[in-house]
Scaffold this motif. Structure first.
Motif, PDB file in Angstrom:
ATOM      1  N   LEU A 189       0.832  -1.183   0.000  1.00 50.25           N
ATOM      2  CA  LEU A 189       0.000   0.000   0.000  1.00 50.25           C
ATOM      3  C   LEU A 189       0.879   1.249   0.000  1.00 50.25           C
ATOM      4  CD1 LEU A 189      -2.711  -0.931   2.665  1.00 50.25           C
ATOM      5  CD2 LEU A 189      -2.978  -0.904   0.182  1.00 50.25           C
ATOM      6  N   THR A 190       0.473   2.239  -0.778  1.00 47.37           N
ATOM      7  CA  THR A 190       1.158   3.528  -0.740  1.00 47.37           C
ATOM      8  C   THR A 190       0.532   4.385   0.354  1.00 47.37           C
ATOM      9  OG1 THR A 190      -0.376   4.573  -2.305  1.00 47.37           O
ATOM     10  CG2 THR A 190       1.509   3.375  -3.233  1.00 47.37           C
ATOM     11  N   LEU A 191       1.219   5.433   0.739  1.00 45.02           N
ATOM     12  CA  LEU A 191       0.660   6.337   1.745  1.00 45.02           C
ATOM     13  C   LEU A 191      -0.641   6.957   1.251  1.00 45.02           C
ATOM     14  CD1 LEU A 191       3.872   8.177   3.046  1.00 45.02           C
ATOM     15  CD2 LEU A 191       2.496   6.452   4.231  1.00 45.02           C
ATOM     16  N   GLU A 192      -0.695   7.244  -0.048  1.00 42.55           N
ATOM     17  CA  GLU A 192      -1.895   7.864  -0.610  1.00 42.55           C
ATOM     18  C   GLU A 192      -3.080   6.896  -0.581  1.00 42.55           C
ATOM     19  OE1 GLU A 192       1.072   7.854  -2.010  1.00 42.55           O
ATOM     20  OE2 GLU A 192       1.633   9.983  -1.818  1.00 42.55           O
ATOM     21  N   SER A 193      -2.846   5.654  -0.991  1.00 46.92           N
ATOM     22  CA  SER A 193      -3.941   4.685  -0.989  1.00 46.92           C
ATOM     23  C   SER A 193      -4.338   4.335   0.437  1.00 46.92           C
ATOM     24  CB  SER A 193      -3.539   3.413  -1.748  1.00 46.92           C
ATOM     25  OG  SER A 193      -2.413   2.789  -1.157  1.00 46.92           O
ATOM     26  N   TYR A 194      -3.374   4.379   1.312  1.00 47.76           N
ATOM     27  CA  TYR A 194      -3.623   4.087   2.713  1.00 47.76           C
ATOM     28  C   TYR A 194      -4.532   5.141   3.340  1.00 47.76           C
ATOM     29  CZ  TYR A 194      -2.327   2.914   7.511  1.00 47.76           C
ATOM     30  OH  TYR A 194      -2.348   2.563   8.816  1.00 47.76           O
ATOM     31  N   ALA A 195      -4.220   6.432   3.096  1.00 42.58           N
ATOM     32  CA  ALA A 195      -5.050   7.533   3.602  1.00 42.58           C
ATOM     33  C   ALA A 195      -6.436   7.491   2.973  1.00 42.58           C
ATOM     34  CB  ALA A 195      -4.369   8.868   3.323  1.00 42.58           C
ATOM     35  N   ALA A 196      -6.498   7.169   1.689  1.00 42.88           N
ATOM     36  CA  ALA A 196      -7.786   7.093   1.005  1.00 42.88           C
ATOM     37  C   ALA A 196      -8.632   5.952   1.570  1.00 42.88           C
ATOM     38  CB  ALA A 196      -7.574   6.900  -0.496  1.00 42.88           C
ATOM     39  N   TYR A 197      -7.988   4.844   1.948  1.00 44.19           N
ATOM     40  CA  TYR A 197      -8.740   3.736   2.545  1.00 44.19           C
ATOM     41  C   TYR A 197      -9.343   4.155   3.880  1.00 44.19           C
ATOM     42  CZ  TYR A 197     -10.122  -0.762   4.365  1.00 44.19           C
ATOM     43  OH  TYR A 197     -10.881  -1.784   4.889  1.00 44.19           O
ATOM     44  N   ALA A 198      -8.600   4.923   4.665  1.00 44.39           N
ATOM     45  CA  ALA A 198      -9.131   5.395   5.949  1.00 44.39           C
ATOM     46  C   ALA A 198     -10.380   6.237   5.720  1.00 44.39           C
ATOM     47  CB  ALA A 198      -8.063   6.197   6.693  1.00 44.39           C
ATOM     48  N   ARG A 199     -10.361   7.096   4.705  1.00 49.17           N
ATOM     49  CA  ARG A 199     -11.541   7.915   4.395  1.00 49.17           C
ATOM     50  C   ARG A 199     -12.696   7.029   3.941  1.00 49.17           C
ATOM     51  NH1 ARG A 199      -7.421  11.203   2.153  1.00 49.17           N
ATOM     52  NH2 ARG A 199      -7.861  10.426   0.045  1.00 49.17           N
ATOM     53  N   MET A 200     -12.382   6.015   3.134  1.00 50.11           N
ATOM     54  CA  MET A 200     -13.406   5.083   2.686  1.00 50.11           C
ATOM     55  C   MET A 200     -14.018   4.338   3.867  1.00 50.11           C
ATOM     56  SD  MET A 200     -14.155   1.650   2.214  1.00 50.11           S
ATOM     57  CE  MET A 200     -12.534   1.057   2.721  1.00 50.11           C
ATOM     58  N   ASN A 201     -13.166   3.906   4.787  1.00 53.93           N
ATOM     59  CA  ASN A 201     -13.630   3.167   5.953  1.00 53.93           C
ATOM     60  C   ASN A 201     -14.556   4.030   6.816  1.00 53.93           C
ATOM     61  OD1 ASN A 201     -13.383   0.738   7.724  1.00 53.93           O
ATOM     62  ND2 ASN A 201     -12.492   2.220   9.133  1.00 53.93           N
ATOM     63  N   ASP A 202     -14.160   5.267   7.035  1.00 51.60           N
ATOM     64  CA  ASP A 202     -15.009   6.183   7.803  1.00 51.60           C
ATOM     65  C   ASP A 202     -16.366   6.361   7.122  1.00 51.60           C
ATOM     66  OD1 ASP A 202     -13.211   6.655   9.850  1.00 51.60           O
ATOM     67  OD2 ASP A 202     -12.325   8.412   8.882  1.00 51.60           O
ATOM     68  N   ARG A 203     -16.352   6.486   5.814  1.00 53.63           N
ATOM     69  CA  ARG A 203     -17.588   6.702   5.064  1.00 53.63           C
ATOM     70  C   ARG A 203     -18.518   5.491   5.178  1.00 53.63           C
ATOM     71  NH1 ARG A 203     -21.585   9.877   3.654  1.00 53.63           N
ATOM     72  NH2 ARG A 203     -22.365   9.525   1.536  1.00 53.63           N
ATOM     73  N   PHE A 204     -17.966   4.295   5.109  1.00 54.08           N
ATOM     74  CA  PHE A 204     -18.780   3.085   5.222  1.00 54.08           C
ATOM     75  C   PHE A 204     -19.511   3.044   6.556  1.00 54.08           C
ATOM     76  CE2 PHE A 204     -19.343  -1.356   6.490  1.00 54.08           C
ATOM     77  CZ  PHE A 204     -19.997  -1.879   5.378  1.00 54.08           C
ATOM     78  N   HIS A 205     -18.779   3.283   7.622  1.00 55.25           N
ATOM     79  CA  HIS A 205     -19.381   3.255   8.956  1.00 55.25           C
ATOM     80  C   HIS A 205     -20.379   4.400   9.129  1.00 55.25           C
ATOM     81  CE1 HIS A 205     -16.862   0.115  10.916  1.00 55.25           C
ATOM     82  NE2 HIS A 205     -16.044   0.418   9.913  1.00 55.25           N
ATOM     83  N   GLU A 206     -20.051   5.556   8.575  1.00 52.90           N
ATOM     84  CA  GLU A 206     -20.929   6.722   8.692  1.00 52.90           C
ATOM     85  C   GLU A 206     -22.263   6.490   7.991  1.00 52.90           C
ATOM     86  OE1 GLU A 206     -20.905  11.487   7.441  1.00 52.90           O
ATOM     87  OE2 GLU A 206     -19.318  10.144   6.775  1.00 52.90           O
ATOM     88  N   LEU A 207     -22.243   5.869   6.825  1.00 53.12           N
ATOM     89  CA  LEU A 207     -23.478   5.622   6.069  1.00 53.12           C
ATOM     90  C   LEU A 207     -24.446   4.750   6.858  1.00 53.12           C
ATOM     91  CD1 LEU A 207     -22.047   5.058   2.476  1.00 53.12           C
ATOM     92  CD2 LEU A 207     -23.671   6.861   3.145  1.00 53.12           C
ATOM     93  N   ILE A 208     -23.919   3.716   7.482  1.00 56.39           N
ATOM     94  CA  ILE A 208     -24.787   2.810   8.247  1.00 56.39           C
ATOM     95  C   ILE A 208     -25.346   3.519   9.473  1.00 56.39           C
ATOM     96  CG2 ILE A 208     -24.836   0.670   9.598  1.00 56.39           C
ATOM     97  CD1 ILE A 208     -22.744  -0.447   7.652  1.00 56.39           C
ATOM     98  N   LEU A 209     -24.506   4.274  10.153  1.00 57.65           N
ATOM     99  CA  LEU A 209     -24.965   4.984  11.349  1.00 57.65           C
ATOM    100  C   LEU A 209     -26.031   6.010  10.993  1.00 57.65           C
ATOM    101  CD1 LEU A 209     -24.607   5.393  14.396  1.00 57.65           C
ATOM    102  CD2 LEU A 209     -22.848   7.095  13.877  1.00 57.65           C
ATOM    103  N   GLN A 210     -25.831   6.739   9.909  1.00 58.77           N
ATOM    104  CA  GLN A 210     -26.803   7.746   9.501  1.00 58.77           C
ATOM    105  C   GLN A 210     -28.140   7.115   9.138  1.00 58.77           C
ATOM    106  OE1 GLN A 210     -24.822   9.757   6.268  1.00 58.77           O
ATOM    107  NE2 GLN A 210     -23.847  11.255   7.605  1.00 58.77           N
ATOM    108  N   ALA A 211     -28.104   5.903   8.594  1.00 60.47           N
ATOM    109  CA  ALA A 211     -29.325   5.267   8.098  1.00 60.47           C
ATOM    110  C   ALA A 211     -30.119   4.556   9.188  1.00 60.47           C
ATOM    111  CB  ALA A 211     -28.968   4.256   7.000  1.00 60.47           C
TER     112      ALA A 211
END
Length: 239
Positions: A120-142
């Protein structure tokens, strides 16, 4: 934001970024001068941070940066798992709307693409963290339960409790990348349970999902010198 909210956010950020030593006294006047504010919003922010568990008052009423045991951190991660498990169950039982399905699928596809990098690159790694936050956020919001949503927000103010808090320790060795792949497979299984309306299975998967974060905390404690360079907040964890 109001001045008080700005002061609160700045103080919280300084603590979570490791700018204070564990047990360090937080003097109102010095903080006020550093923030360019009066002592009143600083005092109010310290009271709020005490309620959040990031600072504590000593016997003389002075505020100190709080230390955390490893068990306290693990407990906070476990609480998030049970709260998110309840949210997932509610979403599954209510029926997952088509728009939410599309959003979650897009997030999962992005995670698949990012984890294809090896290493993993640092860029893909940071992007995965944002993706992970978004996944959890979507379920919580719903989930539709505002009390539950507030409970997650409050718990997430504790060190290492948020969904992606332990991700910076991942990807440093091959085994850690394997754990990331496993965690993302759990995302896919949770999404499948939501689509099928399997509330109990969705809840169990969300709770189990936090075991990856707990494993990462144990790895971080074993590699303390490395973890403190990546996450200065690790200095607040004792034992």
């Amino acid at each position: 934001m109001s001045l008080q909210e700005t002061v609160l956010m700045q103080l919280r950020d300084w603590i979570l970024s490791g700018q204070f030593e564990p047990g360090q006294r937080l003097a109102e006047q010095q903080l006020a001068e550093r923030l360019g504010a009066s002592r009143t919003p600083v005092r109010a922010a310290l009271v709020m941070l005490e309620q959040e568990g990031l600072v504590e008052a000593n016997e003389t009423g002075k505020y100190l940066v709080r230390q955390f045991t490893a068990q306290e951190v693990v407990d906070a991660i476990a609480v998030r798992g049970h709260l998110e498990g309840m949210a997932a169950r509610l979403v599954a039982e209510h029926g997952i709307p088509r728009a939410l399905q599309n959003d979650l699928q897009a997030v999962l596809d992005e995670g698949d693409r990012l984890l294809a990098d090896d290493p993993l690159t640092l860029e893909s790694y940071a992007a995965y963290a944002r993706m992970n936050d978004r996944f959890h956020e979507l379920i919580l919001q719903a989930c539709g339960n505002r009390a539950l949503q507030r409970a997650v927000v409050l718990n997430d103010k504790l060190p290492f409790a948020p969904a992606s808090a332990m991700l910076p320790m991942q990807g440093t060795v091959a085994m850690d990348r394997d754990w990331m792949l496993y965690a993302h497979r759990q995302h896919h299984m949770l999404f499948d349970a939501l689509k099928r309306g399997e509330g109990a299975r969705a809840q169990a998967l969300a709770v189990e999902h936090t075991q990856v974060a707990q494993m990462n905390m144990r790895l971080a404690l074993e590699r303390r010198s490395e973890s403190e360079r990546v996450m200065p907040l690790m200095k607040l964890v004792v034992g």
